[in-house]
Motif scaffolding. Structure first.
Motif, PDB file in Angstrom:
ATOM      1  N   GLN A  18     -12.299  14.621 -12.203  1.00  0.00           N
ATOM      2  CA  GLN A  18     -10.739  14.382 -12.374  1.00  0.00           C
ATOM      3  C   GLN A  18     -10.371  14.187 -10.721  1.00  0.00           C
ATOM      4  OE1 GLN A  18      -8.347  17.092 -14.447  1.00  0.00           O
ATOM      5  NE2 GLN A  18      -6.553  15.507 -14.531  1.00  0.00           N
ATOM      6  N   ARG A  19     -10.558  15.059 -10.141  1.00  0.00           N
ATOM      7  CA  ARG A  19      -9.956  15.202  -8.564  1.00  0.00           C
ATOM      8  C   ARG A  19     -10.418  13.828  -8.120  1.00  0.00           C
ATOM      9  NH1 ARG A  19     -11.024  16.402  -3.194  1.00  0.00           N
ATOM     10  NH2 ARG A  19      -9.351  17.305  -2.285  1.00  0.00           N
ATOM     11  N   GLU A  20     -11.761  13.542  -8.233  1.00  0.00           N
ATOM     12  CA  GLU A  20     -12.292  12.412  -7.553  1.00  0.00           C
ATOM     13  C   GLU A  20     -11.710  10.961  -8.208  1.00  0.00           C
ATOM     14  OE1 GLU A  20     -14.498  11.941  -4.836  1.00  0.00           O
ATOM     15  OE2 GLU A  20     -13.944  14.133  -4.710  1.00  0.00           O
ATOM     16  N   LEU A  21     -11.269  10.974  -9.428  1.00  0.00           N
ATOM     17  CA  LEU A  21     -10.561  10.014  -9.804  1.00  0.00           C
ATOM     18  C   LEU A  21      -9.184   9.711  -9.482  1.00  0.00           C
ATOM     19  CD1 LEU A  21     -11.828  10.058 -13.677  1.00  0.00           C
ATOM     20  CD2 LEU A  21     -12.444   8.397 -11.983  1.00  0.00           C
ATOM     21  N   ILE A  22      -8.618  10.518  -9.229  1.00  0.00           N
ATOM     22  CA  ILE A  22      -7.139  10.673  -8.475  1.00  0.00           C
ATOM     23  C   ILE A  22      -7.216  10.209  -7.127  1.00  0.00           C
ATOM     24  CG2 ILE A  22      -5.060  12.070  -8.166  1.00  0.00           C
ATOM     25  CD1 ILE A  22      -5.624  13.516 -10.966  1.00  0.00           C
ATOM     26  N   PHE A  23      -8.042  10.948  -6.469  1.00  0.00           N
ATOM     27  CA  PHE A  23      -8.169  10.746  -5.220  1.00  0.00           C
ATOM     28  C   PHE A  23      -8.530   9.506  -4.578  1.00  0.00           C
ATOM     29  CE2 PHE A  23      -6.863  15.232  -4.585  1.00  0.00           C
ATOM     30  CZ  PHE A  23      -6.582  15.266  -3.091  1.00  0.00           C
ATOM     31  N   ASP A  24      -9.459   9.130  -5.516  1.00  0.00           N
ATOM     32  CA  ASP A  24      -9.937   7.614  -5.126  1.00  0.00           C
ATOM     33  C   ASP A  24      -8.983   6.536  -5.251  1.00  0.00           C
ATOM     34  OD1 ASP A  24     -12.399   5.619  -5.011  1.00  0.00           O
ATOM     35  OD2 ASP A  24     -11.323   4.739  -6.732  1.00  0.00           O
ATOM     36  N   LYS A  25      -8.037   6.832  -6.071  1.00  0.00           N
ATOM     37  CA  LYS A  25      -6.663   5.851  -6.025  1.00  0.00           C
ATOM     38  C   LYS A  25      -6.013   5.811  -4.664  1.00  0.00           C
ATOM     39  CE  LYS A  25      -5.720   6.309 -11.093  1.00  0.00           C
ATOM     40  NZ  LYS A  25      -4.745   6.859 -12.058  1.00  0.00           N
ATOM     41  N   PHE A  26      -5.898   7.358  -4.320  1.00  0.00           N
ATOM     42  CA  PHE A  26      -4.956   7.536  -2.962  1.00  0.00           C
ATOM     43  C   PHE A  26      -5.685   7.108  -1.758  1.00  0.00           C
ATOM     44  CE2 PHE A  26      -2.378   9.809  -6.090  1.00  0.00           C
ATOM     45  CZ  PHE A  26      -1.241   9.420  -5.453  1.00  0.00           C
ATOM     46  N   ARG A  27      -7.087   7.157  -1.863  1.00  0.00           N
ATOM     47  CA  ARG A  27      -7.899   6.741  -0.899  1.00  0.00           C
ATOM     48  C   ARG A  27      -7.665   5.357  -0.730  1.00  0.00           C
ATOM     49  NH1 ARG A  27     -12.736  10.254  -3.157  1.00  0.00           N
ATOM     50  NH2 ARG A  27     -12.204  12.207  -2.103  1.00  0.00           N
ATOM     51  N   ARG A  28      -7.702   4.655  -1.632  1.00  0.00           N
ATOM     52  CA  ARG A  28      -7.636   3.233  -1.773  1.00  0.00           C
ATOM     53  C   ARG A  28      -6.269   2.432  -1.350  1.00  0.00           C
ATOM     54  NH1 ARG A  28     -12.311   1.110  -3.442  1.00  0.00           N
ATOM     55  NH2 ARG A  28     -13.644   2.342  -4.541  1.00  0.00           N
ATOM     56  N   TRP A  29      -5.433   3.018  -1.995  1.00  0.00           N
ATOM     57  CA  TRP A  29      -3.930   2.443  -2.020  1.00  0.00           C
ATOM     58  C   TRP A  29      -2.911   3.579  -1.436  1.00  0.00           C
ATOM     59  CZ3 TRP A  29      -5.674  -1.806  -2.869  1.00  0.00           C
ATOM     60  CH2 TRP A  29      -6.433  -2.165  -3.827  1.00  0.00           C
ATOM     61  N   GLY A  30      -2.957   4.607  -1.057  1.00  0.00           N
ATOM     62  CA  GLY A  30      -2.014   5.557  -0.704  1.00  0.00           C
ATOM     63  C   GLY A  30      -1.123   4.988   0.680  1.00  0.00           C
ATOM     64  N   PRO A  44       8.409   1.774   1.597  1.00  0.00           N
ATOM     65  CA  PRO A  44       7.355   1.302   0.574  1.00  0.00           C
ATOM     66  C   PRO A  44       7.674   0.677  -0.810  1.00  0.00           C
ATOM     67  CG  PRO A  44       7.157   3.731   0.844  1.00  0.00           C
ATOM     68  CD  PRO A  44       8.306   3.151   1.637  1.00  0.00           C
ATOM     69  N   PRO A  45       7.323  -0.227  -1.347  1.00  0.00           N
ATOM     70  CA  PRO A  45       7.488  -0.570  -2.631  1.00  0.00           C
ATOM     71  C   PRO A  45       6.887   0.180  -3.633  1.00  0.00           C
ATOM     72  CG  PRO A  45       5.794  -2.175  -1.842  1.00  0.00           C
ATOM     73  CD  PRO A  45       6.270  -1.020  -0.672  1.00  0.00           C
ATOM     74  N   PRO A  46       7.379   0.394  -5.100  1.00  0.00           N
ATOM     75  CA  PRO A  46       6.622   1.453  -6.036  1.00  0.00           C
ATOM     76  C   PRO A  46       5.254   0.755  -6.157  1.00  0.00           C
ATOM     77  CG  PRO A  46       8.821   0.403  -6.621  1.00  0.00           C
ATOM     78  CD  PRO A  46       8.574  -0.304  -5.329  1.00  0.00           C
ATOM     79  N   ARG A  47       4.468   1.835  -6.224  1.00  0.00           N
ATOM     80  CA  ARG A  47       2.916   1.757  -6.535  1.00  0.00           C
ATOM     81  C   ARG A  47       2.552   2.329  -8.155  1.00  0.00           C
ATOM     82  NH1 ARG A  47       1.719  -2.413  -3.516  1.00  0.00           N
ATOM     83  NH2 ARG A  47      -0.378  -2.145  -4.683  1.00  0.00           N
ATOM     84  N   PRO A  48       2.586   1.458  -8.798  1.00  0.00           N
ATOM     85  CA  PRO A  48       2.198   2.134 -10.223  1.00  0.00           C
ATOM     86  C   PRO A  48       0.932   2.868 -10.573  1.00  0.00           C
ATOM     87  CG  PRO A  48       3.032  -0.259 -10.482  1.00  0.00           C
ATOM     88  CD  PRO A  48       2.779  -0.056  -9.014  1.00  0.00           C
ATOM     89  N   GLU A  49      -0.089   2.540  -9.652  1.00  0.00           N
ATOM     90  CA  GLU A  49      -1.311   3.193  -9.733  1.00  0.00           C
ATOM     91  C   GLU A  49      -1.347   4.502  -8.971  1.00  0.00           C
ATOM     92  OE1 GLU A  49      -0.405   0.306  -7.978  1.00  0.00           O
ATOM     93  OE2 GLU A  49      -2.122  -0.151  -6.727  1.00  0.00           O
TER      94      GLU A  49
END
Length: 828
Positions: A18-30, A44-49
């Protein structure tokens, strides 16, 4: 991202997934949600992801969405991605040295304030709004020195340049203040430059006592033009050191946000990152991002969200950092320096802040950005903000720093000589500069036995090497040339020049588009095995202990490659360093480098270079884009012996010219108009004995006839056509004299040749180019001065907006007319 950071001890596999799934989003789009603008205009504009709650979301958000945003998931190498994720997500180590950071901020701010108070209304391109650049550079130097860096090549435009001179290059503040006093300016005939363009050298002592040489590269107002020059200088410095050079020399380039996004030469230079002929084992790029360019806001400067988007064409990380979080800035500097050391890769730091004053201190920015500058007006200095956040006393540090600058100002007032901020390295000591002196001349001839040895080595290849039949025949012919049984053509003459120089310990570097084979199939410096495509370069295998040889195919760029080679020549004066245009007129794609560096650097900055430009030139019916290398433009740039401009008429002349450039202890850029059709024209080939004569002839005299009534003076291919026409006509009245060096103009040699034909009744200048081009404007007045009372006329194509016709038939008609007029007297 299964290849991410190591698993964290003490959590279940389900929790880890679960941690990897969440952190993957932030690594990509944070980075898209990071808080980067200190003034809050660009939120920064809202980022739904990235929406979500819970400890994991909070943890990831605190790493990737605060004052540091990092783009790295586009990097192809998983090891590099893991490394960055590991550094970002690891627990914070020791706290930064906040006392030192504060002192750096205070000193940078007070330096600017001193200039503002003492020199009101004078341009200085203040760093205020991003003075955190100084602690950032401090950290990069400190960390890099610990990993072995001994020299840093620093390139930047004018914003903050004076501040960097004092705090990073470590030039005395009194020198900078003296520049504002304009003490004893070197202003005769356009010499010198404004204070925020000149370069500087100095030594930076790290906290651990290590010394790092800092070389701030001189740069004109063409903001990014310095980028390839700095890369070339770094590469040359690395080559001088040897195998460890790439670890010991670090290039750092500082860009403006508008220039980073908008200047094409920067895109060309960025492409060199991993090219073996140009790589410098990684550069740290810093964008001093004011979020404004002159008066232009970001939405009008670049189509992308970030000015740094161009860098994503490469597999390099981009760190965005809020300039009002000095701790974050220093941390990013440490990570960037370690990344470069670890992976020999470029890395980009987008340092986001603002510009406290206008573009220069004489601007009024409230005219175009009233709301922005109303907010800036009330915004406190960063040192004050930082001290308040960390419980530090900023006031205590003000007095000693202010006193230091006041004393420096007093010293500057007593200065009687204009300060010089740079010192040429010791390897420049043997080389003369300034105006030409005959004492620099050397014997460039090579005896026949030596030429034969070199020719034998040049025409050999390994046993079992599957040579192409056409190349095999060419090598057989070159072998005959080396034995003296066949005239030597231009391709072999060049190879003999390179080969003899390499055996004399002089390195050779030549680059350009398709240069290894040669645009006109004339060079074949690299032989290709037809079965394996393995390469063999005979010039690299002449003898044990020979000098280094680099013949390189370049990327499809003129400006960046010529800038690189110019920079290389600046730090390797012992080498013959040359750039070859595919066609001579392609040099116009590098005009900024020619105008701002090659022709003017010695006069502006007292910085010499011996770079060579090889520009194929000649009218052969190939149309407007493949005829003229624009001789007239280079002659317009020529003054004060700043250039050498030559058009060698034979293979032997080319041989002697290249050797003269390498052997003569006088370093000036050399512009050579090289041949196309003459590469294989029998009349332009030379006997082997001509390579043993003493030197290059600035003027090639008439050798076939005496007692002439007309003297035709010309340069280049047209001379051979005139001789052929003379033979066809059976003319014994016309002497044909070739001027192989146009600048510095060979007044003495040409005068002697004209005097030798004292019975002549007229002198005719003949050129292929139109009347508004070529050497006509330059040569004709000089011939008239030498002509005594003889009439002087010219034969040329009609003035034209285009260099040449696109019709081969029209070209042939024009050529016949030129030749006919050259042999017609003025009266007829």
């Amino acid at each position: 991202m299964p290849e991410a950071v190591p698993k964290i001890a003490g959590i279940s596999s389900q929790m880890a997934e679960q941690r990897e799934l969440i952190f993957d989003k932030f690594r990509r789009w944070g980075y898209l949600a990071a808080s980067l603008d200190p003034l809050g205009f660009f939120l920064p504009p809202p980022r739904p992801e990235l929406e979500g709650s819970g400890d994991l979301y909070s943890e990831a958000r605190s790493i990737y969405c605060r004052t540091i945003g990092v783009e790295f998931m586009h990097i192809a190498d998983s090891d590099r991605r893991e490394w960055i994720a590991g550094r970002m997500e690891a627990p914070r180590g020791a706290k930064p040295d906040r006392e030192r950071i504060l002192e750096r901020l205070l000193s940078a701010e007070l330096f600017e304030q001193t200039l503002q108070a003492r020199f009101i209304g004078t341009k200085r391109y203040s760093l205020e709004g991003l003075v955190v650049l100084i602690p950032l550079l401090d950290q990069i130097v400190e960390v890099s020195a610990a990993s072995g860096v001994e020299q840093m090549v620093l390139a930047m435009s004018h914003r903050g340049r004076l501040n960097a001179m004092v705090h990073i290059v470590r030039r005395p503040a009194a020198e900078i203040f003296a520049d504002f006093e304009d003490v004893d300016p070197r202003s005769v005939l356009g010499g010198g430059d404004v204070k925020y363009h000149v370069g500087a050298t100095g030594e930076y002592r790290t906290a651990a006592g290590r010394m790092v040489e800092i070389h701030l590269v001189s740069n004109p107002s063409h903001l990014e033009a310095v980028d390839p020059v700095a890369m070339g200088r770094a590469r040359a410095k690395q080559a001088r050191i040897g195998q460890q050079g790439r670890r010991h020399v670090l290039p750092v380039t500082i860009h403006g946000d508008g220039a980073f996004a908008g200047q094409g030469i920067w895109a060309e230079t960025l492409n060199m990152d991993d090219l073996s002929a140009y790589s410098v084992a990684g550069t740290i790029h810093i964008i001093v991002n004011n979020l404004i360019g002159f008066t232009t806001p970001p939405p009008e400067l670049h189509s992308s969200l970030f000015a740094s988007a161009l860098a994503k064409r490469q597999s390099v990380p981009i760190f965005h950092v809020n300039g009002e979080d000095p701790d974050a800035v220093v941390r990013v500097g440490e990570i960037a320096a370690d990344y470069r050391a670890q992976f020999s890769s470029d890395v980009v730091i987008d340092l986001v802040g603002f510009r406290r004053h206008g573009h220069s201190e004489v601007d009024d920015p409230t005219i175009t950005q009233p709301l922005l500058y109303a907010k800036i007006k009330d915004h406190p200095p960063l040192s004050q903000i930082y001290a308040g956040q960390n419980g530090l006393d900023a006031a205590a540090g003000v007095a000693p720093i202010r006193k230091e600058f006041e004393e420096a100002f007093a010293t500057a007032g007593a200065t009687t000589q204009h300060p010089v901020h740079h010192q040429l390295p010791s390897y420049w000591a043997p080389y003369g500069r300034g105006c030409y002196d005959p004492k620099y001349e050397v014997n460039t001839g090579v005896d026949g036995a030596r030429l034969g040895e070199v020719a034998a080595a040049l025409t050999q290849y390994p046993q079992g090497f599957a040579i192409h039949p056409k190349v095999k025949r060419l090598l057989e012919q070159r072998s005959e040339m080396g034995r003296g049984s066949r005239p030597v053509d231009y391709g072999m003459a060049e190879a003999l020049a390179f080969g003899t120089l390499l055996l004399e310990g002089i390195p050779v570097r030549l680059s350009g588009q398709d240069t290894r084979r040669g645009t006109f199939n004339q060079r074949h410096a690299a032989l290709i095995d037809t079965q394996s495509e393995a390469e063999y370069v005979p010039l690299e295998h002449l003898a044990p202990g020979q000098a280094r040889c680099e013949i390189c195919n370049s990327p499809l760029s003129e400006a960046s490659v010529l800038g690189f080679e110019y920079g290389y020549s600046r730090d390797y004066p012992e080498a013959l360093v040359a750039w070859e245009a595919q066609f001579g007129d392609f040099a116009n794609g590098a005009q900024v480098i020619i105008d701002q560096f090659i022709s003017a650097a010695e006069d502006k900055w007292d910085l010499p270079s011996g770079v060579v430009l090889l520009l194929p030139h000649g009218y052969e019916g190939q149309g407007p884009e493949h005829s003229s290398a624009r001789i007239e433009r280079f002659l317009q740039l020529a003054a004060e012996d700043n250039l050498q401009i030559c058009q060698p008429s034979t293979a032997a002349q080319y041989f002697h010219l290249l050797r003269r450039q390498a052997l003569r202890r006088w370093r000036k850029p050399l512009v050579v108009f090289t041949p196309k059709s003459m590469l294989r024209r029998p009349e332009s080939s030379s006997a082997l004995a001509d390579f043993s004569r003493e030197r290059f002839l600035n003027v090639v005299p008439e050798r076939e006839i005496e007692g002439v009534g007309r003297i035709v003076v010309c340069t280049g291919k047209i001379g051979h056509e005139l001789r052929a026409e003379r033979k066809r006509r059976g003319d014994s009245e016309t002497a044909i004299v070739l001027v192989d060096q146009l600048y510095p103009f060979p007044e003495r040699e040409l005068g002697a040749e004209l005097e030798r034909h004292s019975q002549a009744r007229e002198i005719v200048w003949v050129q292929e180019e139109p009347a508004n081009m070529g050497a006509l404007f330059y040569v004709l007045p000089r011939i008239r001065e030498l002509a005594r009372d003889l009439p002087v006329r010219s034969v040329k194509r009609s003035a034209s907006a285009s260099p040449a016709t696109g019709s081969s038939k029209a070209h042939a008609l024009e050529e016949r007319a030129l030749l006919s007029l050259a042999f017609t007297t003025a009266e007829s």
